[in-house]
Design an enzyme around this catalytic site. Structure first.
Site, mmCIF file in Angstrom:
data_model
loop_
_atom_site.group_PDB
_atom_site.id
_atom_site.type_symbol
_atom_site.label_atom_id
_atom_site.label_comp_id
_atom_site.label_asym_id
_atom_site.label_seq_id
_atom_site.Cartn_x
_atom_site.Cartn_y
_atom_site.Cartn_z
ATOM 1 N N GLY A 103 0.823 -1.196 0.000
ATOM 2 C CA GLY A 103 0.000 0.000 0.000
ATOM 3 C C GLY A 103 0.859 1.248 0.000
ATOM 4 O O GLY A 103 2.058 1.218 0.303
ATOM 5 N N CYS A 104 0.235 2.378 -0.327
ATOM 6 C CA CYS A 104 0.982 3.630 -0.433
ATOM 7 C C CYS A 104 1.456 4.125 0.935
ATOM 8 O O CYS A 104 2.639 4.430 1.114
ATOM 9 C CB CYS A 104 0.135 4.682 -1.138
ATOM 10 S SG CYS A 104 -1.559 4.836 -0.526
ATOM 11 N N TYR A 105 0.555 4.187 1.911
ATOM 12 C CA TYR A 105 0.973 4.607 3.243
ATOM 13 C C TYR A 105 2.031 3.663 3.832
ATOM 14 O O TYR A 105 3.040 4.124 4.389
ATOM 15 C CB TYR A 105 -0.226 4.674 4.188
ATOM 16 C CG TYR A 105 -1.148 5.849 4.009
ATOM 17 C CD1 TYR A 105 -0.691 7.163 4.081
ATOM 18 C CD2 TYR A 105 -2.513 5.643 3.795
ATOM 19 C CE1 TYR A 105 -1.549 8.232 3.938
ATOM 20 C CE2 TYR A 105 -3.383 6.720 3.651
ATOM 21 C CZ TYR A 105 -2.904 8.009 3.722
ATOM 22 O OH TYR A 105 -3.758 9.077 3.583
ATOM 23 N N SER A 155 5.485 4.412 2.464
ATOM 24 C CA SER A 155 6.095 5.644 2.984
ATOM 25 C C SER A 155 6.545 5.486 4.427
ATOM 26 O O SER A 155 7.475 6.173 4.870
ATOM 27 C CB SER A 155 5.104 6.806 2.870
ATOM 28 O OG SER A 155 4.037 6.660 3.799
#
Length: 349
Positions: free
Chosen positions: A153-155, A158
């Site tokens: 996932g994107c979160y 990061s």
């Protein structure tokens, strides 16, 4: 695996969403890929350029339904389908296909955890056992040998890229980790929803999924593997009035004898040979500096509170947070240079 002189035949399932379009933008210029099939059940029969006019100049196949695809004529499948719909689709694919799944359906290794957070039992538990979590910089060797890769996932991307090396090195405590993250609106997908209409988002910022966002167990899974023990984080996402980007501000406690400068040097050493992770010598990154790229920029600063440090990471949620990382994983699976098709500079301003 196709020879380097040949082009691997790719199908993109769910091509009418933002991640599908971004994947096509990247793969259209990839020297080793032929985009053979694009699916979108509700838009089947339409030219792709009608759905995304910014890509209309490309020579692309029309959209079709998944059930009409001859998967025997493909080598690679990218799944950009909604969460909860991918497991049965992937389980039915021929075993010769390599698969990169951009949904959340195979990210959580524990199927009980998946059921708790996604509200239904896992529909392909045997296949889950063979899925590899595709945070490429951390799982490169496993990705290279995988048939099925669960794109992160994107979160979680990061958060994990700054934290995993520091936890592995014992440089930060695994207690009291706070991840405060802001995302652009494309992270919510392309479906029509009142809460992401322009007047609802513009000129404001708001938190959502407070204490219960589905990316929390994914973050904790990766950090727990790094620590060798369960890790709990406080994670709060926010929706920001921008199209692209994720900025994560992460608060950590330093291990005994550690400093913020020491954390920065550990990250610089870990990622020195990584083309897509850039550790800043000072200051904090900004989403506009990575827009349109597969890069993660990381900054480190001392907190004014003694014994704490602040990590800041910036990615483009549609590229490093989704489609770019999917291409990077495909390159690793195929034995190609990971940068192939991803030599992108930031779009600025």
């Amino acid at each position: 695996m196709p020879q380097m002189g040949n082009r691997a035949r790719a199908a993109i399932l769910g091509a009418s969403g933002y991640t599908g379009a971004e994947l096509i933008r990247l793969l259209a210029r990839h020297p080793h890929i032929e985009i053979r099939t694009l699916t979108a059940d509700r838009r089947a029969g339409e030219p792709f350029g009608r759905v995304f006019p910014h890509l209309a100049a490309l020579s692309l196949p029309d959209l079709v339904r998944i059930e009409d695809v001859d998967f025997g004529a493909h080598d690679i499948v990218f799944c950009c389908l909604p969460h909860g719909t991918t497991q049965e689709t992937v389980a039915a694919l021929p075993e010769h296909l390599k698969v990169v799944d951009l949904s959340a359906d195979f990210r959580l290794a524990d199927i009980a955890t998946y059921a708790e957070w996604y509200g239904h039992a896992h529909r392909a538990p045997e296949l889950q056992k063979s899925a590899v979590y595709g945070l490429t910089e951390i799982k490169r060797g496993q990705v290279a040998r995988a048939r099925l890769v669960a794109n992160p996932g994107c979160y979680p991307t990061s958060a994990q890229l700054p934290l995993v090396p520091l936890i592995e090195a014992g440089a930060v405590e695994v207690r009291n980790i706070i991840v405060d993250a802001k995302s652009g609106v494309t992270g919510a997908g392309r479906s029509l929803r009142e809460d992401i209409l322009f007047p609802e988002v513009q000129d404001g910022i708001h938190a959502y999924g407070i204490g219960r966002h589905r990316h929390a167990p994914e973050i904790e899974q990766g950090l727990g593997e790094a620590a060798g023990a369960p890790v709990t984080v406080s994670f709060t996402p926010h929706l920001a009035p921008m199209n692209r980007g994720i900025l994560s501000t992460i608060y950590v406690e330093l291990a005994d004898g550690e400093t913020a400068d020491g954390l920065r040097e550990k990250l610089r050493s870990r990622y020195a040979d990584e083309p897509f992770v850039h550790v800043l010598p000072s200051g904090a990154p900004a989403t506009r500096h990575v827009r349109g790229t597969n890069r993660c920029d990381i900054g480190v600063a001392a907190d004014r509170a003694p014994g704490r440090a602040i990590l800041v990471s910036a990615i483009d949620n549609l590229v490093k947070g989704a489609s770019g990382q999917a291409v990077q994983n495909m390159n690793a699976m195929q034995g190609w240079e990971e940068t192939t098709g991803l030599e992108l500079e930031a779009m600025y301003p």
